[in-house]
Design a protein around this motif. Structure first.
Motif, PDB file in Angstrom:
ATOM      1  N   ASN B  40       0.882  -1.204   0.078  1.00 24.61           N
ATOM      2  CA  ASN B  40       0.098  -0.002   0.033  1.00 24.61           C
ATOM      3  C   ASN B  40       0.754   1.379   0.040  1.00 24.61           C
ATOM      4  OD1 ASN B  40      -2.517  -1.221  -0.029  1.00 24.61           O
ATOM      5  ND2 ASN B  40      -2.168  -1.681   2.255  1.00 24.61           N
ATOM      6  N   LEU B  43       1.979   1.042  -3.757  1.00 22.30           N
ATOM      7  CA  LEU B  43       0.993   1.533  -4.866  1.00 22.30           C
ATOM      8  C   LEU B  43      -0.060   2.118  -3.924  1.00 22.30           C
ATOM      9  CD1 LEU B  43       0.831  -1.659  -6.878  1.00 22.30           C
ATOM     10  CD2 LEU B  43       2.044   0.332  -7.907  1.00 22.30           C
ATOM     11  N   ASP B  45      -3.296   2.812  -2.191  1.00 28.19           N
ATOM     12  CA  ASP B  45      -4.143   1.958  -1.604  1.00 28.19           C
ATOM     13  C   ASP B  45      -5.482   1.812  -2.287  1.00 28.19           C
ATOM     14  OD1 ASP B  45      -4.597   3.366   1.511  1.00 28.19           O
ATOM     15  OD2 ASP B  45      -4.996   4.017  -0.604  1.00 28.19           O
ATOM     16  N   ILE B  47      -6.251   1.779  -5.352  1.00 30.64           N
ATOM     17  CA  ILE B  47      -6.202   0.747  -6.502  1.00 30.64           C
ATOM     18  C   ILE B  47      -6.315  -0.567  -6.251  1.00 30.64           C
ATOM     19  CG2 ILE B  47      -5.580   2.795  -8.106  1.00 30.64           C
ATOM     20  CD1 ILE B  47      -2.706   1.246  -8.387  1.00 30.64           C
ATOM     21  N   LEU B  48      -5.948  -0.762  -4.971  1.00 32.33           N
ATOM     22  CA  LEU B  48      -5.753  -2.331  -4.743  1.00 32.33           C
ATOM     23  C   LEU B  48      -6.939  -2.880  -4.241  1.00 32.33           C
ATOM     24  CD1 LEU B  48      -2.294  -2.063  -3.144  1.00 32.33           C
ATOM     25  CD2 LEU B  48      -3.073  -3.080  -5.154  1.00 32.33           C
ATOM     26  N   ASN B  49      -7.170  -4.094  -4.399  1.00 32.22           N
ATOM     27  CA  ASN B  49      -8.277  -4.871  -3.857  1.00 32.22           C
ATOM     28  C   ASN B  49      -7.657  -6.243  -3.264  1.00 32.22           C
ATOM     29  OD1 ASN B  49     -10.385  -2.863  -4.185  1.00 32.22           O
ATOM     30  ND2 ASN B  49     -10.879  -3.917  -6.214  1.00 32.22           N
ATOM     31  N   ILE B  58      -5.101  -5.309  -8.618  1.00 37.07           N
ATOM     32  CA  ILE B  58      -5.284  -3.822  -9.094  1.00 37.07           C
ATOM     33  C   ILE B  58      -6.551  -3.739  -9.662  1.00 37.07           C
ATOM     34  CG2 ILE B  58      -4.208  -2.018 -10.639  1.00 37.07           C
ATOM     35  CD1 ILE B  58      -1.429  -2.878  -9.814  1.00 37.07           C
ATOM     36  N   ASP B  59      -7.022  -2.634  -9.266  1.00 35.40           N
ATOM     37  CA  ASP B  59      -8.402  -2.050  -9.864  1.00 35.40           C
ATOM     38  C   ASP B  59      -8.452  -0.589 -10.190  1.00 35.40           C
ATOM     39  OD1 ASP B  59     -12.063  -2.363  -8.896  1.00 35.40           O
ATOM     40  OD2 ASP B  59     -11.131  -1.521 -10.720  1.00 35.40           O
ATOM     41  N   TYR B  60      -8.076  -0.391 -11.310  1.00 32.02           N
ATOM     42  CA  TYR B  60      -7.480   1.020 -11.853  1.00 32.02           C
ATOM     43  C   TYR B  60      -8.361   1.390 -13.008  1.00 32.02           C
ATOM     44  CZ  TYR B  60      -4.624   4.776 -13.506  1.00 32.02           C
ATOM     45  OH  TYR B  60      -4.140   6.035 -13.981  1.00 32.02           O
ATOM     46  N   LEU B 253       0.147   6.462 -14.810  1.00 36.28           N
ATOM     47  CA  LEU B 253       0.292   5.289 -14.001  1.00 36.28           C
ATOM     48  C   LEU B 253       1.740   4.850 -13.833  1.00 36.28           C
ATOM     49  CD1 LEU B 253      -0.980   3.137 -12.141  1.00 36.28           C
ATOM     50  CD2 LEU B 253      -1.314   1.727 -13.991  1.00 36.28           C
ATOM     51  N   LEU B 386      -2.224  -8.943  -8.971  1.00 32.38           N
ATOM     52  CA  LEU B 386      -0.842  -8.328  -8.623  1.00 32.38           C
ATOM     53  C   LEU B 386       0.094  -9.671  -8.989  1.00 32.38           C
ATOM     54  CD1 LEU B 386       0.487  -5.795  -8.615  1.00 32.38           C
ATOM     55  CD2 LEU B 386       0.319  -5.966  -6.153  1.00 32.38           C
ATOM     56  N   SER B 505      -0.993  -9.515   0.672  1.00 33.14           N
ATOM     57  CA  SER B 505      -1.419  -8.450   1.404  1.00 33.14           C
ATOM     58  C   SER B 505      -0.490  -8.173   2.669  1.00 33.14           C
ATOM     59  CB  SER B 505      -2.811  -8.078   1.848  1.00 33.14           C
ATOM     60  OG  SER B 505      -3.156  -9.305   2.381  1.00 33.14           O
TER      61      SER B 505
END
Lengths: 400, 524
Positions: B40, B43, B45, B47-49, B58-60, B253, B386, B505
């Motif tokens: 986190n 990157l 946080d 954009i992270l799930n 990554i959810d961007y 990005l 990821l 994570s």
């Protein structure tokens, strides 16, 4: 003669400085007398004058200076600083009460400031050299005490001309009071400096650190001054026997803690706002509750030989001690010389206080209207950078 | 004598003051700071799930602002002139308050093939100029019929024109705002379009004097509708085409990546078109390219959407609520080269497209609508586990330090950075020191690698690995930091496994900085 004795008696009541007896050519008892006494002095068993001068007044303390002091540093050391003065107004022509015809009264103001420390060699090395030289060996600070006291007084006193006793009651206005008293304390640097551990057991007291100026009454109390002659040979006196209550924003605690420090935590090195020095320090400094406390004042007790104004040359000696102030009993012995009717001289060898051996010197001069005395209890130190103390005594008296 | 004594005492008191700071050097060996970096921190946080098995996704979302709303519908500036002759052949005296013109008019505007029946303006102006040869003050009342300011009021303005003569006419000119007005543009009988109904009344100033007029006197009224910007329009909004042959947008990005490669395991991208316009849309994406300005590498996207016409249905309107029409195009490693597209680590994206509104003409019988603040949204939604191979992937960041030379107490020091790495990749950190011209002239660390955590057979980290890195900050380097308060931090990452490595994570990198420093202590 009566006038000489009167001045001796008056000056004998003054306990600010170390020795101040004199003779005078005053012909008759003056109606009013104003006296001023001042003493300022500092001393140390290990710190030279050059070192303390930079410590107090500013400047860079280089390695050579530190090393010279370290050579003088023993297992336990002490240092201290005093700055005291009193101004008194005597009414010599009237009695205080009709039923007490021998008593005269006086009113005075005064100030007493004292900063002192007793500390170990390891403490000195840690403060002035850092912890790196200790490696994994603990730096020991057992019995290290740091003390600071500053207060003002307003006094009302009575003196008995016949018995040569006096006593005064003072209202005390405390400016500040700080005490760090470590019974045991040690600082250990972990292997590879991965961690610092500070274990200590001691007392801590601090008065209001913000509003602590003159007559701010950060603390308030009362004190007693008392003086008497024993068989016309020795004068015994005690000054500022009393206490103060520190009730405004005080801090006081008995602490027995172990603090482990392994670095300030930064939550996100990529964010400027993730590190706050103040919050980080709060996490390692123990929380000290605001708690009022009572402290005894650093009273001064003195015993000294009464000067015979008829003798040309005589022995002079005395003992002084200041409570609670990292003070070693101060003993002096020497001579007193009546050079002329106006001029008197005294000199003595002394040991104790905040220093070791010292040489005193005082000179007194009096006329019909005034008297003045000046002296030092560290003659060599006043003129040498390598000395370990300086002091100045001033006393004056004016009749009107 | 007494005064001298007092003076001595005062001098003693006032001389007992600190003249300057007391300073001395101490050598401190101590831990300084510690921190823990998780994914986190590396990157954002947002954009992270996290998946149920603790692996990360990554959810961007990236918005392509391709549509210029000004191009959707533009109202040209229009000038309307009206000329009034006095209808009296011989000189005639007119009394104060005499109304000699009451002129309704239908003003139809040319909007190409658009047939607008209703229009609300966000902004616009009516500009007027009235030239009068009547030798008395005249009052003009200008109304736009079938208008509404939002409170049920017509647009009505009164203009006073000074007296004038043939040789020296009276002139009044100015402008009025049309902000927020809604106009019914269907004309008098509500069966027309692009039409504004107006009325002009002119009368002699009721508070003035009688005036003698003749047929030689006249009044000229010039009106202009300028800078009209619609909030919405209804009707048939016409057919329009847009051709954007080549446009470039910054990607954002991968801006900090300066070298190295990334191999992505899986990738799902949804390219979505959301049509808020109440009209059919035909859209063709001619090309979409991934540009990397550092490597000069370009990857063109290959997918069914490229080069083909795509029809998008109209949105619907209920009251003031728009229900858009959404079309999604899925891209993955099976039907496109989207992985290569992103593995190019683009610094920018280049695209070219054509679009047409109402390609089939007026098939809605004039029921189109267009709200200017909501036209077409084009979004890329990237869903990427990821799980990757990093091949010396190097990031660069410029860090601003605020080291005030006047207050800096650090003289020199040796620093030890202890890194406990729980990530499945090696890392190398370097801090570059710059001169005042921002040239790199020195570095801090010795180039030692922070070793990857220990992996099991499934490429999952089972133990952290501890690495110690040394750094020296001598007096010269400290001077550099004081002179130029910026340093460049580079970090290089390299996965050891030959197959894609999943990031979980709970992975973290613990750092502790220990200093053996010479520091200037002080008492102020």
């Amino acid at each position: 003669m009566k006038q000489f004795s009167l001045i001796v008696i008056i000056l004998g009541f003054i306990s600010v400085d170390y020795s101040q007896d004199t003779t005078s050519t005053w012909k008759k008892t003056p109606p009013f007398v104003l006296s001023v006494d001042f003493f300022g002095g500092l001393g140390s068993t290990n710190m030279t004058n050059e070192f303390t001068s930079k410590l107090i007044f500013g400047g860079h303390i280089d390695s050579t200076l530190k090393n010279n002091v370290l050579d003088n540093t023993k297992k336990m050391n002490r240092a201290g600083f005093e700055l005291n003065y009193e101004v008194k107004f005597y009414n010599m022509q009237d009695t205080f009460l009709r039923t007490l015809p021998d008593y005269r009264y006086y009113i005075g103001i005064g100030s007493y400031a004292n900063t002192s420390a007793s500390f170990t060699q390891d403490f000195f090395k840690t403060i002035f050299y850092g912890n790196a030289s200790f490696g994994n060996t603990p730096a020991v600070f057992d019995n290290t005490t740091l003390f600071q006291s500053n207060f003002k007084k307003i006094s009302f006193g009575l003196m008995n001309l016949k018995t040569k006793t006096s006593f005064a009651l003072s209202i005390i206005s405390g400016n500040n009071h700080q005490l760090f008293d470590f019974n045991t304390a040690r600082l250990t640097t972990g292997e590879d400096a991965n961690e610092l551990t500070f274990e200590y057991d001691g007392n801590f007291q601090q008065s209001d650190s913000i509003a602590n100026g003159f007559l701010k009454f950060s603390g308030a109390g009362i004190a007693l001054d008392y003086s008497m002659h024993i068989k016309e040979t020795v004068q015994l006196s005690i000054t500022n026997l009393g206490f103060a209550l520190w009730a405004r924003n005080p801090s006081s605690a008995r602490l027995n803690e172990t603090i482990n420090y392994d670095g300030f935590y930064v939550s996100n090195v990529f964010s400027e706002n993730s590190f706050n020095v103040s919050n980080s320090l709060d996490s390692i400094i123990p929380n000290i509750e605001s708690k009022a406390f009572v402290s005894f004042l650093p009273a001064i007790i003195e015993a000294k030989k009464v000067i015979n104004t008829d003798k040309e040359l005589q022995l002079n000696y005395g003992l002084r001690y200041r409570f609670m102030s990292n003070y070693f009993p101060y003993l002096y012995i020497g001579g007193f010389y009546n050079a002329t009717e106006q001029l008197k001289l005294s000199s003595a060898l002394s040991y104790g206080g905040y220093n070791a051996f010292e040489m005193n010197f005082n000179a007194y001069y009096s006329t019909n209207t005034y008297y003045i005395g000046v002296g030092t209890n560290n003659l060599l130190g006043n003129f040498s950078k390598k000395g370990r103390g300086r002091s100045l005594l001033l006393s004056a008296m004016i009749k009107f | 004598m007494r005064f001298l004594l007092l003076l001595i005492i005062l001098l003693l008191f006032f001389s007992c003051k600190r003249r300057e700071e007391t300073t001395w050097d101490i050598n401190v060996h101590s831990p300084l700071i510690k921190t823990s970096l998780s994914i986190n921190n590396l990157l954002h946080d947002s954009i992270l799930n996290e998946n149920p098995d603790s692996s990360l996704m990554i959810d961007y979302s990236y918005s392509l602002n391709a549509f210029n709303t000004d191009s959707a519908f533009k109202i040209p500036d229009t000038i309307i002139n009206a000329f009034y002759n006095i209808p009296f052949g011989s000189p005639t005296s007119l009394n104060p308050g005499f109304q000699f013109a009451n002129d309704p008019a239908s003003n139809q505007f040319n909007y190409g093939d658009a047939r607008i029946t209703e229009m609300k303006l966000t902004s616009g102006k009516i500009k007027f100029k009235i030239i009068s040869q009547i030798n008395e003050k005249t009052i003009y009342t200008y109304e736009v019929l079938k208008s509404d300011d939002g409170n049920g009021n017509l647009f009505t303005k009164k203009i006073t024109v000074p007296a004038g003569t043939v040789s020296s006419p009276g002139i009044a000119q100015g402008e009025f705002d049309l902000d927020g007005y809604t106009f019914d543009m269907t004309g008098t009988n509500s069966n027309s379009y692009n039409t504004l109904e107006t009325r002009l009344k002119v009368l002699i100033d009721p508070d003035g004097n009688s005036v003698l007029v003749s047929g030689a006197d006249s009044v000229l009224v010039e009106n202009g509708l300028i800078n009209l910007k619609p909030a919405y329009i209804k009707g048939f909004i016409g057919t329009s085409t847009f051709d954007e042959p080549n446009s470039e947008l910054e990607a954002g990005l991968f801006d900090n990546i300066i070298s190295g490669g990334l191999d992505i395991d899986q990738l799902d991208v949804t390219l979505s078109f959301t049509n808020y316009i109440g009209a059919e849309l035909r859209f063709k994406l001619n090309h979409l390219r991934s540009l990397n300005s550092r490597t000069s590498n370009t990857i063109s996207l290959s997918h069914n959407i490229i080069g083909n016409d795509n029809n998008i249905n109209r949105a619907t309107l209920s009251g003031s609520t728009i229900t858009p029409y959404v079309v999604n195009y899925q891209m993955n490693t099976s039907n496109s080269n989207i992985d290569l597209f992103l593995e190019n680590l683009p610094t920018a994206m280049e695209f070219g497209f054509e679009a047409e509104i109402n390609p089939l003409g007026n098939i809605s019988s004039g029921n189109d609508f267009l709200f200017i603040n909501k036209t077409i949204d084009i979004n890329f939604d990237v869903m990427m586990p990821l799980s990757l191979i990093a091949n010396n992937l190097t990031l660069l960041d410029t860090i601003e330090l605020s080291i005030d030379s006047a207050n800096n107490r650090l003289k020199k020091g040796d620093f030890t950075l202890i890194a406990e790495n729980g990530f499945p990749f090696d890392a190398e950190l370097q801090l570059y020191l710059l001169d005042i011209d921002n040239n790199v002239i020195d570095s801090l660390f010795n180039g030692q690698i922070i070793t990857s955590g220990t992996l099991n057979g499934a490429n999952r980290v089972i133990n952290s690995t501890t690495t110690t890195i040394m750094a020296n900050l001598n007096e010269d380097k400290i001077k550099l930091l004081e002179q130029n308060n910026r340093v460049i931090l580079t970090s290089r990452y390299h996965t050891l496994a030959s197959s894609h490595t999943t990031i979980y994570s709970n992975y973290k990198l613990d750092l502790k900085l220990i200093g053996d420093i010479t520091y200037e202590a002080s008492i102020k």
